[in-house]
Design a protein around this motif. Structure first.
Motif, PDB file in Angstrom:
ATOM      1  N   SER A 115       0.904  -1.052  -0.031  1.00 51.39           N
ATOM      2  CA  SER A 115      -0.009  -0.087   0.003  1.00 51.39           C
ATOM      3  C   SER A 115       0.805   1.479  -0.206  1.00 51.39           C
ATOM      4  N   ILE A 116       1.878   1.172   0.909  1.00 55.59           N
ATOM      5  CA  ILE A 116       2.907   2.320   1.019  1.00 55.59           C
ATOM      6  C   ILE A 116       3.518   2.623  -0.459  1.00 55.59           C
ATOM      7  N   ALA A 117       3.871   1.626  -1.181  1.00 57.07           N
ATOM      8  CA  ALA A 117       4.641   1.622  -2.418  1.00 57.07           C
ATOM      9  C   ALA A 117       3.674   1.957  -3.487  1.00 57.07           C
ATOM     10  N   SER A 118       2.220   1.573  -3.286  1.00 54.73           N
ATOM     11  CA  SER A 118       1.378   2.055  -4.328  1.00 54.73           C
ATOM     12  C   SER A 118       1.095   3.524  -4.246  1.00 54.73           C
ATOM     13  N   LYS A 119       1.022   4.017  -2.970  1.00 53.44           N
ATOM     14  CA  LYS A 119       0.861   5.410  -2.730  1.00 53.44           C
ATOM     15  C   LYS A 119       2.157   6.357  -3.440  1.00 53.44           C
ATOM     16  N   TYR A 120       3.360   6.127  -3.105  1.00 55.49           N
ATOM     17  CA  TYR A 120       4.553   6.684  -3.618  1.00 55.49           C
ATOM     18  C   TYR A 120       4.501   6.676  -5.208  1.00 55.49           C
ATOM     19  N   THR A 121       4.293   5.403  -5.532  1.00 56.98           N
ATOM     20  CA  THR A 121       4.473   5.164  -7.157  1.00 56.98           C
ATOM     21  C   THR A 121       3.322   6.022  -7.914  1.00 56.98           C
ATOM     22  N   SER A 122       2.015   6.156  -7.410  1.00 55.90           N
ATOM     23  CA  SER A 122       1.147   6.829  -7.918  1.00 55.90           C
ATOM     24  C   SER A 122       1.327   8.380  -7.730  1.00 55.90           C
ATOM     25  N   GLN A 123       1.897   8.634  -7.017  1.00 58.84           N
ATOM     26  CA  GLN A 123       2.290  10.119  -6.642  1.00 58.84           C
ATOM     27  C   GLN A 123       3.614  10.578  -7.495  1.00 58.84           C
ATOM     28  N   PHE A 124       4.510   9.683  -7.772  1.00 56.77           N
ATOM     29  CA  PHE A 124       5.647  10.071  -8.731  1.00 56.77           C
ATOM     30  C   PHE A 124       5.798   8.986 -10.063  1.00 56.77           C
ATOM     31  N   PRO A 125       4.791   8.854 -10.468  1.00 57.15           N
ATOM     32  CA  PRO A 125       4.801   7.789 -11.588  1.00 57.15           C
ATOM     33  C   PRO A 125       5.830   7.833 -12.626  1.00 57.15           C
ATOM     34  N   ASN A 126       6.180   8.942 -13.071  1.00 58.37           N
ATOM     35  CA  ASN A 126       7.267   9.210 -14.103  1.00 58.37           C
ATOM     36  C   ASN A 126       8.902   8.705 -13.524  1.00 58.37           C
ATOM     37  N   LEU A 127       8.884   9.281 -12.045  1.00 59.45           N
ATOM     38  CA  LEU A 127      10.502   8.946 -11.462  1.00 59.45           C
ATOM     39  C   LEU A 127      10.410   7.409 -11.373  1.00 59.45           C
ATOM     40  N   PHE A 128       9.201   6.901 -10.931  1.00 56.01           N
ATOM     41  CA  PHE A 128       9.419   5.334 -10.681  1.00 56.01           C
ATOM     42  C   PHE A 128       9.597   4.546 -11.874  1.00 56.01           C
ATOM     43  N   SER A 129       8.734   5.206 -12.982  1.00 61.17           N
ATOM     44  CA  SER A 129       8.620   4.425 -14.229  1.00 61.17           C
ATOM     45  C   SER A 129      10.286   4.239 -14.938  1.00 61.17           C
ATOM     46  N   SER A 130      10.728   5.503 -14.939  1.00 62.66           N
ATOM     47  CA  SER A 130      12.121   5.638 -15.453  1.00 62.66           C
ATOM     48  C   SER A 130      13.185   4.871 -14.426  1.00 62.66           C
ATOM     49  N   ALA A 131      13.148   5.151 -13.239  1.00 63.03           N
ATOM     50  CA  ALA A 131      14.466   4.650 -12.434  1.00 63.03           C
ATOM     51  C   ALA A 131      14.267   2.911 -12.071  1.00 63.03           C
ATOM     52  N   MET A 132      12.781   2.525 -12.156  1.00 58.84           N
ATOM     53  CA  MET A 132      12.511   0.915 -11.846  1.00 58.84           C
ATOM     54  C   MET A 132      12.619   0.398 -13.155  1.00 58.84           C
ATOM     55  N   SER A 133      12.721   0.875 -14.380  1.00 61.64           N
ATOM     56  CA  SER A 133      12.580   0.115 -15.607  1.00 61.64           C
ATOM     57  C   SER A 133      14.095  -0.832 -15.507  1.00 61.64           C
ATOM     58  N   LYS A 134      13.873  -1.953 -16.463  1.00 63.00           N
ATOM     59  CA  LYS A 134      15.133  -2.673 -16.611  1.00 63.00           C
ATOM     60  C   LYS A 134      16.471  -1.758 -16.930  1.00 63.00           C
ATOM     61  N   SER A 135      16.341  -1.123 -17.735  1.00 63.48           N
ATOM     62  CA  SER A 135      17.389  -0.039 -18.339  1.00 63.48           C
ATOM     63  C   SER A 135      18.006   0.897 -17.319  1.00 63.48           C
ATOM     64  N   GLY A 136      16.841   1.266 -16.201  1.00 61.22           N
ATOM     65  CA  GLY A 136      17.276   2.234 -15.401  1.00 61.22           C
ATOM     66  C   GLY A 136      17.495   1.797 -14.177  1.00 61.22           C
ATOM     67  N   SER A 137      17.452   0.550 -13.742  1.00 64.37           N
ATOM     68  CA  SER A 137      17.275   0.004 -12.286  1.00 64.37           C
ATOM     69  C   SER A 137      18.603   0.240 -11.601  1.00 64.37           C
ATOM     70  N   GLU A 138      19.670   0.786 -12.287  1.00 63.31           N
ATOM     71  CA  GLU A 138      20.679   1.067 -11.563  1.00 63.31           C
ATOM     72  C   GLU A 138      20.591   2.203 -10.624  1.00 63.31           C
ATOM     73  N   ASN A 139      19.575   2.789 -10.904  1.00 64.45           N
ATOM     74  CA  ASN A 139      19.152   4.276 -10.446  1.00 64.45           C
ATOM     75  C   ASN A 139      18.500   4.198  -9.124  1.00 64.45           C
ATOM     76  N   VAL A 140      18.190   2.709  -8.582  1.00 64.06           N
ATOM     77  CA  VAL A 140      17.254   2.659  -7.556  1.00 64.06           C
ATOM     78  C   VAL A 140      18.181   1.648  -6.590  1.00 64.06           C
ATOM     79  N   GLU A 141      18.297   2.034  -5.578  1.00 69.42           N
ATOM     80  CA  GLU A 141      19.125   1.368  -4.346  1.00 69.42           C
ATOM     81  C   GLU A 141      17.882   0.944  -2.924  1.00 69.42           C
TER      82      GLU A 141
END
Length: 311
Positions: free
Chosen positions: A135-161
């Motif tokens: 639920s917490i993840a869903s809230k923040y993902t819906s709040q910042f969809p572009n940031l999550f989409s770009s950072a958590m894509s396979k090509s951009g996953s190095e930007n997630v820690e």
């Protein structure tokens, strides 16, 4: 490595920020075992609302249109867990005691209560805890969809820690958070789970501090630091609370009255039931506990967990 776009730290610590404007006067809390659902009133509303304050709870606002989110850091406590092995044993003991007593309604319903908490589950992340993380993840993902989409894509996953301790409840919370993100946007769950970084030196840093281990966490130091806790347990506040709850349960014989340890496990059972089944769940274990009792029990637990053991 450059600073990640999204950094998530899963802790075994409990961090609360309670709004003074919110109404907590009719809420029973459970110290360090208070669940997300109970710690923030109307937790589901908090998760859904994004642009306003609800009952004094500050919610995230959308950034101004001219701004673009570049980085997000989250410090998250693990989700609701099952009772420890010590608590499971105490639960079995209190159930055995109550079966032989003439209890007053509605507390008498505890005689029909089935203990589903097992030693195999001890301290593991509960299903309710997984749902909290999602639920917490869903809230923040819906709040910042572009940031999550770009950072958590396979090509951009190095930007997630994603950082966790080795505790099962903490690492499983991290995986549940990833699952929550995946319900909002398309991500490679297996790839992200493989990137969970176990950093006990960061999350459980005290385990690596020689002075803490020798001075604070030694058996001798623990015994000395718990003096104030034992004083409070033997003091009038705890003794009166045990008498009140015993009277509410219709216990009259001196040998049947609840001890302070039994009082604590009844209170914790109320907390575990509401954590697993909802903040307003009508658990029979909650019937004899008043707000006044819970404040006394919280204070005792705070002395033991947050002061004595970490002084």
């Amino acid at each position: 490595m450059q600073d990640p776009s999204i950094k998530i730290l899963l802790l075994s610590l409990l961090i609360f920020q309670l709004s003074a404007q919110s109404n907590y006067s009719n809420t029973i809390f459970f110290s360090s075992k208070t669940s997300y659902n109970i710690s923030k009133p109307h937790f589901q509303v908090y998760l859904k609302e994004t642009n306003q304050s609800t009952n004094g709870i500050a919610t995230l606002n959308q950034p101004p249109s001219q701004c673009k989110a570049k980085q997000l850091s989250l410090l998250v406590r693990h989700g609701t867990r099952y009772p420890s092995d010590g608590d499971v044993e105490k639960i079995d003991n209190i159930i055995a005691k109550l079966q032989n007593l003439d209890l007053k309604a509605p507390f008498v319903k505890v005689k029909d209560w089935n203990n589903t908490f097992t030693l195999e589950q001890e301290s593991l992340l509960a299903d309710a805890g997984k749902e909290e993380m999602k639920s917490i993840a869903s809230k923040y993902t819906s709040q910042f969809p572009n940031l999550f989409s770009s950072a958590m894509s396979k090509s951009g996953s190095e930007n997630v820690e994603i950082i966790s301790s080795e505790k099962e409840r903490t690492e499983s919370s991290a995986k549940a958070f990833v699952d929550g993100v995946s319900e909002e946007i398309t991500v490679d769950v297996m790839n992200l789970n493989s990137k969970i970084n176990i950093r006990n030196d960061l999350i459980r840093f005290y385990d690596f501090c020689t002075e803490y281990i020798d001075v604070v966490d030694s058996d001798a130091a623990q015994e000395k630091s718990l003096i104030e806790f034992h004083k409070f347990i033997a003091g009038p506040e705890m003794q009166e609370a045990a008498k009140r709850v015993s009277a509410e349960a219709s216990l009259t014989n001196d040998e049947d009255l609840f001890t302070t340890e039994e009082l604590e496990i009844i209170w914790l059972l109320c907390g575990f039931e509401r954590a697993m089944k909802g903040a307003d769940y009508d658990s029979p274990w909650c019937y004899p506990i008043t707000i006044e009792d819970s404040l006394v029990l919280e204070y005792a637990n705070d002395i033991e967990v947050n002061i004595s053991k970490h002084s």
